[in-house]
Design an enzyme around this catalytic site. Structure first.
Site, mmCIF file in Angstrom:
data_model
loop_
_atom_site.group_PDB
_atom_site.id
_atom_site.type_symbol
_atom_site.label_atom_id
_atom_site.label_comp_id
_atom_site.label_asym_id
_atom_site.label_seq_id
_atom_site.Cartn_x
_atom_site.Cartn_y
_atom_site.Cartn_z
ATOM 1 N N HIS A 107 -3.076 7.539 2.821
ATOM 2 C CA HIS A 107 -3.399 5.992 1.721
ATOM 3 C C HIS A 107 -4.464 5.888 3.191
ATOM 4 C CE1 HIS A 107 -3.908 1.995 1.568
ATOM 5 N NE2 HIS A 107 -3.423 1.768 2.386
ATOM 6 N N ASN B 236 -10.117 0.399 0.608
ATOM 7 C CA ASN B 236 -8.567 0.560 0.631
ATOM 8 C C ASN B 236 -8.314 0.345 -0.837
ATOM 9 O OD1 ASN B 236 -5.771 0.126 0.402
ATOM 10 N ND2 ASN B 236 -6.292 -1.185 2.817
ATOM 11 N N CYS C 100 0.970 -1.200 -0.377
ATOM 12 C CA CYS C 100 -0.245 0.269 -0.150
ATOM 13 C C CYS C 100 0.642 1.682 -0.205
ATOM 14 C CB CYS C 100 -1.173 -0.252 1.666
ATOM 15 S SG CYS C 100 -2.154 -1.350 1.018
HETATM 16 N N1 COA Z 1 -17.716 -7.480 11.056
HETATM 17 C C1 COA Z 1 -17.868 -8.048 12.527
HETATM 18 N N2 COA Z 1 -16.931 -8.124 12.990
HETATM 19 C C2 COA Z 1 -16.193 -8.158 13.198
HETATM 20 C C3 COA Z 1 -14.897 -7.756 11.575
HETATM 21 C C4 COA Z 1 -16.332 -7.448 10.296
HETATM 22 N N3 COA Z 1 -15.760 -7.454 9.451
HETATM 23 N N4 COA Z 1 -14.220 -7.637 11.380
HETATM 24 C C5 COA Z 1 -13.569 -8.082 12.659
HETATM 25 N N5 COA Z 1 -14.921 -8.989 13.426
HETATM 26 C C6 COA Z 1 -14.649 -8.539 15.021
HETATM 27 C C7 COA Z 1 -13.058 -8.960 15.179
HETATM 28 O O1 COA Z 1 -13.113 -10.759 15.462
HETATM 29 C C8 COA Z 1 -13.392 -9.036 16.786
HETATM 30 O O2 COA Z 1 -14.287 -9.500 17.530
HETATM 31 P P1 COA Z 1 -14.305 -10.299 18.764
HETATM 32 O O3 COA Z 1 -13.277 -9.057 19.881
HETATM 33 O O4 COA Z 1 -15.318 -11.182 19.352
HETATM 34 O O5 COA Z 1 -12.659 -11.517 18.467
HETATM 35 C C9 COA Z 1 -13.103 -7.355 17.206
HETATM 36 O O6 COA Z 1 -14.368 -7.057 15.207
HETATM 37 C C10 COA Z 1 -11.890 -6.146 16.792
HETATM 38 O O7 COA Z 1 -11.346 -6.985 15.915
HETATM 39 P P2 COA Z 1 -10.147 -6.700 15.185
HETATM 40 O O8 COA Z 1 -9.669 -7.108 14.633
HETATM 41 O O9 COA Z 1 -9.573 -5.598 16.609
HETATM 42 O O10 COA Z 1 -11.040 -5.222 14.744
HETATM 43 P P3 COA Z 1 -10.735 -3.755 14.209
HETATM 44 O O11 COA Z 1 -11.538 -2.873 15.070
HETATM 45 O O12 COA Z 1 -9.118 -3.647 14.369
HETATM 46 O O13 COA Z 1 -10.774 -3.777 12.553
HETATM 47 C C11 COA Z 1 -9.814 -3.626 11.170
HETATM 48 C C12 COA Z 1 -10.142 -4.816 11.432
HETATM 49 C C13 COA Z 1 -9.527 -4.643 9.370
HETATM 50 C C14 COA Z 1 -10.601 -2.755 9.771
HETATM 51 C C15 COA Z 1 -8.809 -2.713 11.794
HETATM 52 O O14 COA Z 1 -7.527 -3.750 11.811
HETATM 53 C C16 COA Z 1 -7.791 -2.091 10.280
HETATM 54 O O15 COA Z 1 -8.301 -1.508 9.356
HETATM 55 N N6 COA Z 1 -5.792 -2.093 10.176
HETATM 56 C C17 COA Z 1 -5.723 -1.947 9.691
HETATM 57 C C18 COA Z 1 -5.520 -2.067 8.217
HETATM 58 C C19 COA Z 1 -4.528 -0.891 6.878
HETATM 59 O O16 COA Z 1 -4.106 -0.537 7.655
HETATM 60 N N7 COA Z 1 -3.724 -1.712 6.164
HETATM 61 C C20 COA Z 1 -2.338 -0.831 5.763
HETATM 62 C C21 COA Z 1 -2.055 -1.713 4.442
HETATM 63 S S1 COA Z 1 -3.059 -1.736 3.418
#
Ligand code: COA
Length: 340
Positions: free
Chosen positions: A261, A291, A119
């Protein structure tokens, strides 16, 4: 502050811009029909409302050609001396996709290469093209960021599965002077390979092949440890923006717009807070496109020019972060240009 720092010097100058997404939009509700998620969760945790995905017959290369052709038209040029394509989703593992993109745009004989920094790829590709322009190797260049992460996502992955979309964006650079509008400022670039496993496609590369391990279909999908990546993204982009501002002799208050980004709107909010900048200086199109990986920054610029959020004279920071881990930032005063 010396005359050498502030005096006129050769620079790569942005003189064309284009972007595009495939026609098919996928809403959060449509994703929720096959993944255990909801529109409410996706909007509140990421800021994304929909994303675009390619259909059969399309590819990263075809999106790159479309965006590249618009950027060339915007620049009023039929051809350039170099094509650099930032992508993690090349049309094939071998050869690079850039030469074919160049040929489809009517340019054979020119140097053309792919740059892989996930990215962060577009800012890396800009830096490569800018260096070749400033060193007089080429006169001008087309720099494209294009990705089709929809082709990498596991159908049951609700983490990465909800944030990525497909698209392409491109700029044309020409040789000019540092004081001109559109001149790219100094770059800040960096990587931290100790965290390579946070964003990866585990299979299909030489490490797996040389180990003689059987290829498992699952290994060819994209994996991301979202929560850890989130923290690194904020930390690294904050540090990189500060470095690039320092090198450009800009204060935080000098910045009119940040094109960061588009991975997650909460990352943008945290970045604004860390930098002490009002959130409304941050351009955003994540609601519409999600994204789009290497396409994210140029597609954002294209959308921002189209809707009037980015205007000639604005002092802009371009910053990106992705797998590697890799990050990169540069600055420019936005030039006057028409987009197709
Ligand atoms: N729908 C519903 N629940 C979801 C979900 C979805 N699409 N994705 C994850 N969850 C759940 C998880 O299972 C977890 O449940 P639990 O607490 O019961 O275990 C909870 O939501 C939190 O998960 P987590 O992975 O910590 O979520 P998050 O708030 O971090 O969001 C992303 C996930 C991927 C959206 C986020 O981490 C993110 O944007 N990360 C950065 C990505 C990035 O910057 N990439 C850069 C390079 S491309």
């Amino acid at each position: 502050m010396t005359a050498a720092i502030h005096g006129s010097r050769p620079a790569a100058v942005v003189c064309g811009l284009g972007g595009g997404t495939p026609p098919r939009a996928v809403t959060n509700d449509e994703l929720a029909e096959r993944l255990d998620t909801t529109d409410e969760w996706i909007r509140s945790r990421t800021g994304i409302g929909q994303r675009y995905v390619i259909e059969p017959g399309m590819s990263t290369g075809s999106l790159a050609v479309e965006a590249g052709s618009r950027a060339l038209k915007s620049a009023g040029l039929g051809s350039v001396g170099l094509v650099v394509l930032a992508t993690t989703t090349p049309d094939r593992p071998c050869p690079a996709t850039a030469p074919e993109v160049a040929a489809r745009l009517g340019m054979t004989g020119v140097p053309a290469l792919d740059v892989g920094a996930v990215c962060a790829g577009f800012v890396y590709a800009l830096s490569v093209a800018a260096a070749l322009i400033v060193s007089d190797t080429v006169r001008d260049a087309l720099v494209v960021g294009a990705d089709t992460f929809s082709t990498l996502l596991h159908p049951a992955d609700r983490g990465a599965g909800v944030i990525f979309g497909d698209g392409a964006g491109a700029v044309v650079l020409r040789r000019g002077r540092s004081e001109e509008p559109g001149a790219l400022g100094p770059f800040d670039l960096g990587t931290d390979g100790e965290h390579a496993e946070l964003i990866q496609i585990p299979g299909g590369g030489s490490a797996q092949r040389a180990g003689g391990e059987p290829t498992r279909a699952h290994d060819h999908y994209f994996t991301m440890q979202g929560r850890a990546v989130f923290k690194h993204a904020v930390l690294r982009m904050t540090g990189s923006v500060r470095q690039a501002l320092h090198r450009a002799h800009w204060a935080v208050e000098d910045v009119d717009r940040v094109a960061a980004h588009q991975a997650n709107s909460r990352i943008l909010a945290a970045l604004a807070e860390q930098l002490g900048m009002p959130q409304d200086r941050f351009l955003s199109n994540i609601d519409r496109v999600g994204n789009t990986a290497a396409a994210s920054v140029p597609l954002l610029l294209n959308d921002a020019v189209a809707d009037g959020a980015l205007r000639p004279g604005d002092r802009v920071v371009l910053t990106s972060f992705g797998g590697g881990l890799a990050w990169g930032t540069t600055t420019l005063r936005w030039p006057e240009l028409d987009i197709a």
